[in-house]
Design a protein around this motif. Structure first.
Motif, short mmCIF file in Angstrom:
data_model
loop_
_atom_site.label_atom_id
_atom_site.label_comp_id
_atom_site.label_asym_id
_atom_site.label_seq_id
_atom_site.Cartn_x
_atom_site.Cartn_y
_atom_site.Cartn_z
N ARG A 1 1.07 2.43 -14.60
CA ARG A 1 2.29 2.99 -14.04
C ARG A 1 2.59 4.35 -14.64
NH1 ARG A 1 2.90 -2.55 -14.25
NH2 ARG A 1 3.51 -3.44 -12.26
N ARG A 2 3.14 5.21 -13.81
CA ARG A 2 3.48 6.57 -14.20
C ARG A 2 4.90 6.86 -13.75
NH1 ARG A 2 2.39 11.96 -11.81
NH2 ARG A 2 2.24 13.46 -13.50
N TYR A 3 5.78 7.09 -14.69
CA TYR A 3 7.18 7.36 -14.39
C TYR A 3 7.76 6.31 -13.44
CZ TYR A 3 6.28 11.87 -16.56
OH TYR A 3 5.92 12.85 -17.45
N GLY A 4 7.51 5.04 -13.77
CA GLY A 4 8.17 3.96 -13.07
C GLY A 4 7.49 3.44 -11.83
N GLU A 5 6.36 4.02 -11.41
CA GLU A 5 5.67 3.53 -10.22
C GLU A 5 4.19 3.32 -10.51
OE1 GLU A 5 5.96 5.45 -6.52
OE2 GLU A 5 8.15 5.49 -6.46
N LEU B 1 5.06 4.54 -16.98
CA LEU B 1 5.13 3.11 -16.81
C LEU B 1 5.65 2.61 -15.48
CD1 LEU B 1 7.93 1.41 -18.73
CD2 LEU B 1 7.52 3.72 -19.28
N LEU B 2 5.85 1.29 -15.40
CA LEU B 2 6.69 0.47 -14.58
C LEU B 2 6.07 -0.26 -13.42
CD1 LEU B 2 9.53 -0.62 -13.90
CD2 LEU B 2 9.99 1.25 -15.29
N ASN C 1 4.38 1.86 -2.84
CA ASN C 1 3.05 2.44 -2.69
C ASN C 1 1.99 1.36 -2.84
OD1 ASN C 1 2.30 2.10 -5.46
ND2 ASN C 1 3.40 3.96 -6.00
N VAL C 2 0.75 1.72 -2.57
CA VAL C 2 -0.29 0.72 -2.50
C VAL C 2 -0.69 0.16 -3.85
CG1 VAL C 2 -1.18 1.57 -0.31
CG2 VAL C 2 -2.07 2.50 -2.43
N ALA C 3 -0.52 0.93 -4.92
CA ALA C 3 -0.85 0.40 -6.24
C ALA C 3 0.02 -0.79 -6.57
CB ALA C 3 -0.69 1.49 -7.31
N GLU C 4 1.30 -0.70 -6.24
CA GLU C 4 2.21 -1.82 -6.49
C GLU C 4 1.90 -2.99 -5.58
OE1 GLU C 4 6.11 -0.19 -6.24
OE2 GLU C 4 5.88 1.00 -8.07
N LEU D 1 -8.83 8.13 -4.61
CA LEU D 1 -7.49 8.43 -4.14
C LEU D 1 -6.49 8.15 -5.25
CD1 LEU D 1 -5.84 9.12 -1.51
CD2 LEU D 1 -5.56 6.66 -1.26
N ASN D 2 -5.53 9.07 -5.43
CA ASN D 2 -4.39 8.78 -6.30
C ASN D 2 -3.50 7.82 -5.53
OD1 ASN D 2 -1.98 8.83 -7.81
ND2 ASN D 2 -2.45 10.88 -8.55
N LEU D 3 -3.42 6.57 -5.97
CA LEU D 3 -2.80 5.52 -5.16
C LEU D 3 -1.31 5.72 -4.96
CD1 LEU D 3 -4.68 2.35 -6.43
CD2 LEU D 3 -5.28 3.92 -4.61
N GLU D 4 -0.65 6.50 -5.81
CA GLU D 4 0.77 6.72 -5.60
C GLU D 4 1.04 7.69 -4.46
OE1 GLU D 4 2.82 9.41 -8.59
OE2 GLU D 4 1.01 8.93 -9.70
#
Length: 896
Positions: free
Chosen positions: A97-101, A13-14, A82-85, A131-134
């Motif tokens: 979200r994955r582990y808070g990001e 999440l997050l 990161n760019v996803a956020e 691309l994996n955005l994180e």
């Protein structure tokens, strides 16, 4: 990549906050539409957030296609990690979200997103096509454009849109430019501090061979996280025709009544960190006014690591025994709400996972203007991507005397009881170890040639045409999960204090013992401690490969006649695809000392090839109703190819060892016969630009999708060569008949300059997205048959309050999304979809320009400590409840 586990998984999440990066040299094909007025002598030069919003608004207003952009005029002035956020504030975008990001996004409810770097392919080596955005630190970027209905000159392979990341170049600046930032962040749940830093240097010179510019940028980030999870799964409805279920119904006093019981519950406490190192170096040469060359090397180096404790009581698909005479409560539909069970197997795991991904992009671009009307562009690119993954799991197994559950509240109650005590090694009767290694290597070679001819007069303003060739490869090697049955319980155990679990808000069972985390974090130390001689070996049967070649040609005509302009074109693509892999089974063998280990692999090769041609027409129209009011109409066909991971034909199944027999057995693999998804897209938007930073826009969209790819879970009985048979839940993919997506977006932004005094610094952004979709679920019976498309929320909105006056800038943002389907079929649940409940979170930032060159900023993420919850199909069957960190960061920035 094929994975196999024998335990409950956990959720993700997050959050983040927004306003991202800058933009000069946009890849948007701008036409001669109404422009923002240029600054003249005596005008106030707009900077900061106002300048960012003004530039983003101008890009959207003047583009030939429907596009939204993120722009930050100030170098590195971006609070997002990161760019996803950074993307989450754009209308129509929803962040996973994955582990808070933030780790990935959906555009208008669809996750089939194309990612580009400066208009070229960019991806992570993991079987994904994007691309994996994180992985990418946002400080490296000059801007982000989101294309929602492309024209024929944009590259295909997306259903929802294209995200193009733009980097800075030396010719973007008048001369020497330098910028640096230093950040210290605190993550409250894990209680750790982590640093970040960035540096950019750029200059340009007049030389005897023309003008030369060089830019170098580097960004380093470290973040930490902790995630606490309470899980309930799987749920089974008792069958009165089965003797065991009939006995349980009788014990419960529920004979003749529909009754559904959970067969497991547990907790997970995950600790981890991320490290991003990004570099970008570009050289530009302009030997004459008609010729310009740009060479660039962009590199992302990402490390991800976590280790965790998990403890669970779990009978899988075996019957669960209620405590006779104990009180039980149920929902109106007969779903369990609270009660006590007896004599359950318990699992106690300590595990670790690491991932390192490196993506390097080499590109060379030549732009030649042989005449005032003709522009020829040649572009070449090579992408080299590598990813390494490690999974390491130590497990203890025993038996619990009692399990009391109450899942009726927002935080489930879990009390597991044992006469000997959960922190006593005597409670556990067996131990095992699992490890898995895999590596992916991917490459992409592309070449394209484009030409555009502009006309001096007439309705036809220009014609653009081009050709493109791409050759992408992906190869993954995987050891499969190696099972090692341990002879006795190791002594390297530690006491785990769970008093602060879930921020102290959980009703749990006290402390536990578990394998030492300081050992599991180091893979070699773990092998040495457990007496395992070496890592598992890569074998031929653990290899899968995919290769995709595309041959493309397109032509687009741009036209203008007052008050209408637009473009019409067609893109034709030939795709050749080859995939290969293996079906593999590994049985367990009994060693002379009584321990168990993997036997030899049995495998059969699988190969598949296919070719297809796609014809993709597009039309974009814009009508200027007034100087500040315009309407857009767009229609296009597009395709989205299956990802390499979805096409991976390999399936690896390892027999469960003695210590795993009571756990759920799962595996996953791809489907080499998947077809590309096809969509017919229609868009209509109305845009009112009433000031330099003020706009009100509305957009409607409709997508008709064929061959939509969804997740499916199928139970399969697998018999090994030793004669043992086990049921596995096999997760794979299929093409459902069709899906439909429709909806609308509303967006508004404005600074209230008309207010008196300090109030004139107030402003706001707001947007709302409605997306409705429908697709058949893989389940054909049960309480949920039709579901929305995966990861799609019907409602999503952002509210951002802004203040900027003088040297002070502040922002408070709230992001909310409604429930969505995580997966269309979950393991051990009667093939029910898993839904994420609605949630929202608050982020904020404040910055102050101490001098024109020096600024201080503080920002906070997840200030409301948002919990995320999931459930199986219907909300009386909860699955996970998760909490993550709040993040507070202090940043110093220098620009010269």
């Amino acid at each position: 990549m094929t994975k196999i586990t024998h335990m409950p998984r956990r959720a993700a999440l997050l959050a983040g906050i927004s306003i991202a990066s800058i933009a000069l040299g946009s890849s948007v094909h701008a036409q001669e539409a109404p422009q923002q007025p240029a600054a003249s002598e005596g005008d106030i030069v707009v900077t900061g957030v106002r300048a960012s919003l003004s530039s983003a608004q101008a890009l959207k207003r003047n583009s030939d296609v429907i596009v939204d952009s993120i722009v930050a005029e100030d170098i590195g002035k971006l609070p997002d990690r990161n760019v996803a956020e950074a993307l989450q504030r754009i209308p129509g975008i929803q962040v996973q979200r994955r582990y808070g990001e933030g780790s990935s996004v959906a555009i208008r409810g669809l996750t089939q997103v194309r990612t580009e770097l400066n208009g070229r392919d960019i991806f992570t080596a993991s079987g994904a096509n994007q691309l994996n955005l994180e992985d990418i630190p946002s400080e490296l970027l000059a801007g982000i454009d989101v294309y929602k209905n492309p024209s024929a000159d944009l590259i295909e392979d997306q259903l929802s849109g294209t995200i193009n990341f733009r980097t800075r170049k030396a010719f973007d600046f008048d001369g020497f430019k330098a910028a640096a930032s230093l950040t210290q962040s605190h993550f409250d749940l894990v209680d750790r501090y982590k640093p970040s830093a960035s540096l950019m240097l750029s200059n340009r010179w007049e030389t005897g061979i023309g003008e030369i510019g060089i830019l170098a940028s580097v960004s380093f980030q470290k973040t930490a996280f902790r995630q606490d999870t309470i899980s309930t799964e799987p749920f089974y409805t008792l069958d009165p025709t089965v003797a065991g279920d009939a006995a349980v119904l009788a014990t419960l006093g529920r004979t003749g009544q529909t009754t559904t019981l959970p067969h497991g519950t547990g907790i997970g406490e995950v600790y981890g960190d991320r490290r991003r190192l990004g570099t970008d170096v570009s050289v530009q040469w302009r030997p004459s006014d008609t010729l310009e060359l740009t060479a660039e090397v962009f590199r992302s180096d990402y490390k991800f690591r976590y280790d965790d404790y998990s403890f669970f009581a779990y009978t899988s698909n075996s019957a669960i025994q209620p405590l006779p005479g104990a009180p039980f409560t149920y929902a109106d539909n007969g779903d369990f709400q609270s009660g006590t069970f007896i004599n359950l197997p318990v699992g106690n795991n300590t595990s670790a996972e690491t991932r390192r991904s490196k993506t390097t992009d080499y590109s060379l671009n030549l732009k030649w203007k042989p005449s005032a009307n003709l522009t020829v562009t040649a572009d070449g690119q090579y992408v080299d991507a590598k990813t390494k993954n490690l999974r390491s799991i130590f497990g203890l197994n025993g038996t619990a005397d009692t399990l009391y559950q109450d899942i009726s509240g927002s935080v489930p109650v879990v009390n597991i009881g044992s006469a000997t005590g959960l922190a006593n090694p005597a409670t556990y009767n067996s131990a095992f170890y699992l490890d898995n290694l895999n590596e992916s290597k991917a490459s992409d070679r592309t070449a394209r040639l484009d030409a555009e001819y502009r006309f001096d007069a007439g309705i036809l303003s220009s014609i653009k045409a081009g050709i493109r060739f791409a050759d992408r490869k992906n190869r993954t090697i995987d050891t499969g999960y190696r099972y090692t049955g341990l002879n006795g319980i190791p002594s390297q155990l530690e006491n785990v204090d769970l008093s602060d679990f879930f921020r102290g808000d959980a009703d749990l069972f006290g402390n536990i013992i578990a394998f030492n985390r300081s050992i599991i974090r180091n893979y070699q130390d773990t092998l040495d401690t457990l007496g395992i001689a070496s890592a598992p070996a890569y074998v031929q049967s653990g290899t899968n490969q995919q290769r995709q070649k595309t041959y493309t040609g397109y032509a687009t005509a741009f036209f203008k006649t007052d008050p209408v302009d637009g473009n019409v074109g067609v893109r034709v693509v030939r795709t050749n695809l080859d995939v290969s892999g293996f079906y593999q089974q590994i049985a367990i063998i009994q060693n002379p000392d009584g321990t168990e280990s993997n036997g030899p692999a049995e495998f059969n090769p699988i190969n598949a090839s296919r070719s297809y041609t796609s014809v993709l027409p597009s039309l974009n129209l814009r009508v200027h109703l007034a100087d500040d009011l315009q309407v857009r109409l767009a229609a296009a066909k597009n395709i989205s190819r299956p990802s390499f991971g979805q096409l991976n034909p390999s399936l690896n199944i390892t027999e469960p060892g003695r210590a795993q027999q009571d756990q759920l057995h799962t595996t996953s693999g791809g489907n080499p016969y998947l077809k590309p998804m096809k969509s017919d897209n229609f868009d209509l938007s109305l845009e009112w630009y009433f000031s330099r930073t003020g706009s009100l826009t509305a957009a409607g969209f409709y997508k008709n999708i064929k061959n939509y790819i969804q997740t499916a879970v199928t139970p399969r009985d697998v018999t090994f060569n030793n004669g043992n048979t086990y049921e596995y839940q096999v997760t794979s993919f299929n093409n459902v008949a069709k899906g439909k997506v429709k909806g609308f977006e509303l967006a508004y932004q404005q600074f209230f300059d008309f207010l008196p005094g300090p109030l004139s610094g107030l402003g706001m952004q707001a947007n709302f997205t409605y997306v409705d979709s429908k697709a058949p679920s893989p389940a054909t019976t049960g309480p949920v048959v039709n579901v929305p498309l995966e990861l799609l929320s019907k409602y999503n909105y952002n509210l951002v309050g802004i203040y900027e006056l003088g040297s002070l800038s502040a922002r408070v943002a709230y992001n909310w999304r409604s429930k969505y389907v995580v997966t269309t079929a979950g393991n051990g649940t009667g093939n029910l979809p898993i839904f994420n409940k609605p949630f929202g979170q608050v982020d904020a930032s404040v910055s102050y320009n101490v001098t024109p060159q020096f600024a201080l900023a503080v920002d906070g993420v997840n200030l409301t400590n948002t919990r995320r919850s999931t459930y199986f199909g219907i909300d009386s069957r909860p699955r996970d409840v998760v909490v993550n960190d709040r993040r507070i960061s202090l940043t110093a920035r220098i620009t010269y």
